[in-house]
Design a protein around this motif. Structure first.
Motif, PDB file in Angstrom:
ATOM      1  N   ASN A 170      41.935  40.754  36.667  1.00 56.86           N
ATOM      2  CA  ASN A 170      40.401  39.893  35.854  1.00 56.86           C
ATOM      3  C   ASN A 170      41.617  39.140  35.543  1.00 56.86           C
ATOM      4  OD1 ASN A 170      39.884  42.686  35.963  1.00 56.86           O
ATOM      5  ND2 ASN A 170      39.876  43.580  33.740  1.00 56.86           N
ATOM      6  N   ALA A 171      42.028  38.482  34.712  1.00 57.46           N
ATOM      7  CA  ALA A 171      42.090  36.196  34.352  1.00 57.46           C
ATOM      8  C   ALA A 171      41.848  35.661  35.987  1.00 57.46           C
ATOM      9  CB  ALA A 171      43.662  36.146  33.928  1.00 57.46           C
ATOM     10  N   VAL A 172      42.319  36.338  37.091  1.00 54.65           N
ATOM     11  CA  VAL A 172      41.991  36.315  38.456  1.00 54.65           C
ATOM     12  C   VAL A 172      40.352  36.072  38.862  1.00 54.65           C
ATOM     13  CG1 VAL A 172      42.238  36.199  41.581  1.00 54.65           C
ATOM     14  CG2 VAL A 172      44.722  36.495  39.175  1.00 54.65           C
ATOM     15  N   ALA A 173      40.674  37.263  38.782  1.00 57.66           N
ATOM     16  CA  ALA A 173      38.915  37.652  38.606  1.00 57.66           C
ATOM     17  C   ALA A 173      38.190  36.074  38.150  1.00 57.66           C
ATOM     18  CB  ALA A 173      38.365  38.732  38.523  1.00 57.66           C
ATOM     19  N   ILE A 174      38.244  36.635  36.842  1.00 57.50           N
ATOM     20  CA  ILE A 174      37.574  35.775  36.617  1.00 57.50           C
ATOM     21  C   ILE A 174      37.446  33.673  36.111  1.00 57.50           C
ATOM     22  CG2 ILE A 174      37.224  34.681  33.586  1.00 57.50           C
ATOM     23  CD1 ILE A 174      38.065  37.417  32.730  1.00 57.50           C
ATOM     24  N   LYS A 175      38.626  33.572  37.006  1.00 65.45           N
ATOM     25  CA  LYS A 175      39.077  32.568  37.539  1.00 65.45           C
ATOM     26  C   LYS A 175      38.063  31.687  38.402  1.00 65.45           C
ATOM     27  CE  LYS A 175      42.666  28.975  38.141  1.00 65.45           C
ATOM     28  NZ  LYS A 175      44.299  28.926  38.342  1.00 65.45           N
ATOM     29  N   GLN A 176      38.407  32.853  38.971  1.00 64.78           N
ATOM     30  CA  GLN A 176      37.246  32.145  40.744  1.00 64.78           C
ATOM     31  C   GLN A 176      36.281  32.292  40.001  1.00 64.78           C
ATOM     32  OE1 GLN A 176      38.462  35.835  43.364  1.00 64.78           O
ATOM     33  NE2 GLN A 176      40.581  35.119  43.695  1.00 64.78           N
ATOM     34  N   ASN A 177      35.321  33.228  39.050  1.00 69.06           N
ATOM     35  CA  ASN A 177      34.129  33.113  38.529  1.00 69.06           C
ATOM     36  C   ASN A 177      33.596  31.808  37.829  1.00 69.06           C
ATOM     37  OD1 ASN A 177      32.694  35.323  39.701  1.00 69.06           O
ATOM     38  ND2 ASN A 177      33.746  36.911  38.088  1.00 69.06           N
ATOM     39  N   SER A 178      35.069  31.489  37.524  1.00 65.85           N
ATOM     40  CA  SER A 178      34.544  29.847  36.353  1.00 65.85           C
ATOM     41  C   SER A 178      34.681  28.857  37.211  1.00 65.85           C
ATOM     42  CB  SER A 178      35.973  30.068  35.484  1.00 65.85           C
ATOM     43  OG  SER A 178      36.016  30.386  34.152  1.00 65.85           O
ATOM     44  N   SER A 179      35.256  28.783  38.577  1.00 63.91           N
ATOM     45  CA  SER A 179      34.813  28.038  39.519  1.00 63.91           C
ATOM     46  C   SER A 179      33.313  27.924  40.213  1.00 63.91           C
ATOM     47  CB  SER A 179      35.747  28.152  40.573  1.00 63.91           C
ATOM     48  OG  SER A 179      37.607  28.358  39.924  1.00 63.91           O
ATOM     49  N   ALA A 180      33.318  28.833  40.424  1.00 66.54           N
ATOM     50  CA  ALA A 180      31.802  29.182  40.504  1.00 66.54           C
ATOM     51  C   ALA A 180      31.019  28.674  39.677  1.00 66.54           C
ATOM     52  CB  ALA A 180      31.138  30.729  41.120  1.00 66.54           C
ATOM     53  N   CYS A 181      30.891  29.497  38.466  1.00 68.55           N
ATOM     54  CA  CYS A 181      30.250  28.515  37.316  1.00 68.55           C
ATOM     55  C   CYS A 181      30.125  27.168  37.494  1.00 68.55           C
ATOM     56  CB  CYS A 181      30.408  29.744  36.205  1.00 68.55           C
ATOM     57  SG  CYS A 181      30.103  31.073  35.777  1.00 68.55           S
ATOM     58  N   ALA A 182      30.954  26.384  37.710  1.00 63.57           N
ATOM     59  CA  ALA A 182      31.213  25.007  37.399  1.00 63.57           C
ATOM     60  C   ALA A 182      30.454  24.652  38.721  1.00 63.57           C
ATOM     61  CB  ALA A 182      32.335  24.756  37.202  1.00 63.57           C
ATOM     62  N   ALA A 183      29.866  24.976  39.384  1.00 61.89           N
ATOM     63  CA  ALA A 183      29.606  24.832  40.591  1.00 61.89           C
ATOM     64  C   ALA A 183      27.851  25.152  40.123  1.00 61.89           C
ATOM     65  CB  ALA A 183      29.519  25.087  41.862  1.00 61.89           C
TER      66      ALA A 183
END
Length: 241
Positions: free
Chosen positions: A225-238
């Protein structure tokens, strides 16, 4: 009469020898069972640490990060001068915050219930310590009394020896026989009690080991879950302007 006393004394001596083996076996088996119970307790505390201080904290961190991502996505949806859509966005942000607070308050309630149970377990441990202390006090008092009796025998001789009669011997032999039966009965009960306790502890160990496996399987899910959240964070930052 003297020959009968000799026979009964020999019978008692044999019974006491057998009883001694039984009582010492009780002691050894009790220690083995206690060690198993204490090992289970240590494993339970290890599981508690892994689940509460490990998995729980990591999971809560994931929750915080997930809600942060969600808020970032919605906040990035600026609709220009369309006040209706902007109002929807703000109302949705409030809804998400309430969802988070609702989730957090439920977890707080459950955490407090767990803490109450831990406090109750601590009270039980305090009571157990009191019983152990009382048992130790009993042993100390028993030893002190027997030490005093030994000193008296050293100083004054064995009480009753000089006045021994056939009748007093018969009484002492009968008392010994009754005591043999009393101790034997208790020792047999201890065997049965320890057998049940040991079997229960073995079953508890299996449950504890299953819990350990489950805790670390969940740890793997938490990390995913932490990996998926981190990936989402990168997308949110964009998405953030």
């Amino acid at each position: 009469m003297a020959d009968e006393s000799i026979r009964q004394i020999k019978e008692n001596r044999k019974a006491i020898f057998e009883l001694e083996s039984l009582v010492w076996s009780n002691k050894d088996q009790a220690y083995l069972t206690r060690d198993l119970v204490m090992e289970n307790r240590a494993s339970i505390l290890r599981n508690y640490t892994a689940a509460f201080q490990g998995n729980r904290q990591l999971s809560n961190g994931n929750t915080d990060a997930m809600f942060r991502n969600r808020m970032a996505v919605i906040r990035s949806c600026y609709m220009g001068d369309d006040q209706v859509k902007n109002n929807f966005r703000e109302a949705l942000c409030n809804k998400i915050k309430l969802e988070y607070l609702d989730h957090r308050s439920k977890l707080n309630e459950k955490a407090m219930m767990v803490t109450m149970k831990i406090a109750e377990a601590n009270r039980m441990l305090v009571q157990i310590n009191k019983e152990i202390m009382a048992m130790n006090e009993e042993v100390v008092e028993y030893n002190a009394k027997r030490i005093a009796e030994n000193r008296e025998m050293i100083d004054k001789g064995v009480q009753g020896l000089a006045e021994a009669t056939v009748e007093s011997n018969a009484k002492l032999i009968a008392e010994n026989k009754r005591k043999i039966e009393e101790v034997r009965r208790r020792a047999q009960e201890n065997i049965e009690r320890n057998s049940r306790l040991h079997a229960s502890a073995e079953e508890a160990r299996k449950v504890i080991e299953r819990h350990t496996e489950e805790i670390y399987e969940r740890r793997t899910q938490i990390e995913a879950n932490a990996v998926a959240i981190k990936q989402n964070s990168s997308a949110c930052a964009a998405m953030i302007c």
